[in-house]
Enzyme design. Structure first.
Site, PDB file in Angstrom:
ATOM      1  N   CYS A 329       0.832  -1.202   0.000  1.00 17.78           N
ATOM      2  CA  CYS A 329       0.000   0.000   0.000  1.00 17.78           C
ATOM      3  C   CYS A 329       0.872   1.259   0.000  1.00 17.78           C
ATOM      4  CB  CYS A 329      -0.987  -0.036   1.169  1.00 17.78           C
ATOM      5  SG  CYS A 329      -2.373   1.106   0.965  1.00 17.78           S
ATOM      6  N   HIS A 427      -3.595  -5.361   1.421  1.00 21.90           N
ATOM      7  CA  HIS A 427      -3.395  -5.679   2.838  1.00 21.90           C
ATOM      8  C   HIS A 427      -3.903  -7.103   3.088  1.00 21.90           C
ATOM      9  CE1 HIS A 427      -2.299  -1.646   4.115  1.00 21.90           C
ATOM     10  NE2 HIS A 427      -3.337  -1.160   3.457  1.00 21.90           N
TER      11      HIS A 427
END
Length: 483
Positions: A329, A427
């Site tokens: 991310c 994630h």
């Protein structure tokens, strides 16, 4: 319908864990229960079934209740992006960023969202199990409170007060907290729970007798300190590890000031063949097999922090010596050439140079992307599932060599041509056993053991329910839960 609230004398007293335990305990009795946290401040979040964002602790509690996470379980989420400001997320959607003073005035509006979510959950479930935030005795935060007694008063629900004896001063914590509440709030407290006790309970009994005589409130039970219990932390980084095999993969994670979703690394921390180390400020990055750049709520300022600690130089040295580098991310965004924030979503508007390791740029946009996704890693075509939470839109030539091929037809992330660098927006990718094993083999580990992280979490949720049954006054709990 019954609402029962757990409040704590301090942060990390055990509120999240106790609500998780109670959700599974109630579920065992065939009663539908739903977790609820009115207001949460955390950088660890989860994507819900209805496409919103809530705290990860509530997602774990949903698992304990055999439910899919929903935005009503945590209607107000605050994600700090500086020491004085935070992104405000209402019903799963980011609505604004404001400082603490401005949010204090905004709490009346936030309370409307809290009560609306509670009303919907109350209509759908016979038991709503509520988690407070911090302590109800924070005098400076009492006006307009929506997280603790302010909520309990608004919905007229009973409260259990939990304290951590491992910190020391447990009787002062409990009595002091009770003394600082108003008479009506004191009346809501139906009993005390002492958490993380080690030793002979007989030695504690005189104190328990005194506490009950002093306050007129019962001690509902004393929960033992459990050394090997592993549930996702709401905020603080858990560095405990399981016993390791003789040959392990050394993995390093630099801890950035605005690190987000560090729960991504829990499966590695618990893996018997991985030595996971978090590198703090001022610490050099030692030799390792794999360095992981984590998610960040403020990528540009965390990039500056990374450089100030000399970690960028260490990362380049790590790559020269053949080490592997993974970005997740915000960590993915750092791998590129530029990060642009023209709207000032994460700080002062502007652009920052990335590490220049992959040919792409990222621009932060106002609309946050929230998805639960499934697909396959480019590595070994391993199955993976995870979730996306990011405002960045990444473009560039490096994306043509994708890291992940998603089932919805999209490609995610990028790999370097030499195979040393892997970046993804996903994630939770280490929670998929096949993906975790493929990534560990890529990083250099031979004969990888598959570990079922979801199964480990389920095992510990069951253990928590066992502790409730064994150590708490279940008769009183049944009464308070209405069954």
């Amino acid at each position: 319908m019954t609402t029962l609230m757990v409040q704590g004398t301090t942060s990390d007293a055990g509120k999240s864990t106790l609500v998780t335990a109670l959700c599974r305990w109630v579920t065992r009795h065939g009663v539908a229960v739903v977790p609820f946290k009115p207001q949460n401040m955390a950088l660890n979040s989860a994507v819900t079934a209805d496409g919103g964002e809530i705290g990860r602790a509530q997602a774990v509690q949903a698992q304990a209740a055999n439910l899919q996470p929903h935005t009503d379980m945590n209607p107000v989420l605050l994600k700090p992006n500086s020491d004085t400001g935070a992104q405000v997320i209402i019903h799963g959607r980011a609505v604004t960023t404001m400082n603490a003073v401005a949010y204090h005035d905004y709490k009346a509006i936030a309370m409307q969202a809290v009560l609306a979510s509670h009303e919907r959950l109350s209509a759908a479930y016979p038991v709503v199990m509520v988690e407070g935030a911090g302590s109800p005795a924070e005098i400076n935060l009492r006006a307009g409170d929506i997280a603790n007694m302010g909520f309990a008063e608004a919905v007229d629900c009973p409260v259990l007060l939990i304290a951590d004896i491992n910190r020391g001063g447990v009787f002062a914590h409990l009595v002091g907290t009770l003394e600082l509440l108003s008479p009506s709030e004191q009346a809501r407290v139906k009993g005390f729970i002492i958490n993380r006790f080690r030793g002979d309970i007989a030695l504690l009994q005189p104190g328990l007798d005194w506490l009950e005589a002093r306050t007129g409130k019962p001690v509902i039970g004393v929960l033992p300190y459990v050394m090997d219990l592993h549930l996702e932390a709401e905020d603080g980084i858990d560095q405990r590890q399981t016993d390791k095999a003789d040959r392990v993969l050394k993995v390093l994670v630099p801890v950035l000031p605005r690190i987000s979703n560090h729960t991504d690394f829990d499966p590695l921390r618990l893996h018997p063949q991985v030595d996971l180390q978090f590198i703090g400020p001022g610490q050099p990055i030692p030799p390792a097999d794999l360095i992981i750049l984590p998610g960040s709520k403020s990528v540009r300022s965390d990039l500056a922090y990374l450089r100030a600690n000399g970690w960028d130089t260490a990362i380049h040295r790590h790559l020269r010596y053949g080490g592997k580098l993974l970005g997740i991310c915000g960590g993915l965004q750092m791998l590129g050439e530029q990060v642009h924030d023209p709207l000032g979503l994460e700080g002062i508007p502007g652009s920052s140079a990335g590490l220049g390791l992959l040919a792409f740029e990222t621009q932060l946009e106002e609309e946050k992307q929230l998805r639960n996704v499934r697909g396959h890693l480019a590595l070994e075509n391993a199955e993976v599932s995870g979730y996306e939470i990011h405002a960045g839109v990444t473009t560039g030539a490096a994306l043509e060599n994708a890291a992940v091929h998603l089932d919805d037809g999209r490609c995610d992330g990028a790999q370097s041509a030499d195979g040393q660098i892997f970046g993804t927006y996903l994630h939770g990718l280490f929670e998929s056993p096949a993906a975790c094993s493929a990534l560990l083999r890529w990083a250099g580990l031979q004969n990888v053991q598959d570990v079922d992280y979801h199964g480990l979490r389920e095992r510990d949720i069951e253990r928590l329910a066992d502790l409730v049954e064994k150590h708490l006054d279940t008769g009183l709990l049944r009464e308070l839960c209405g069954f």
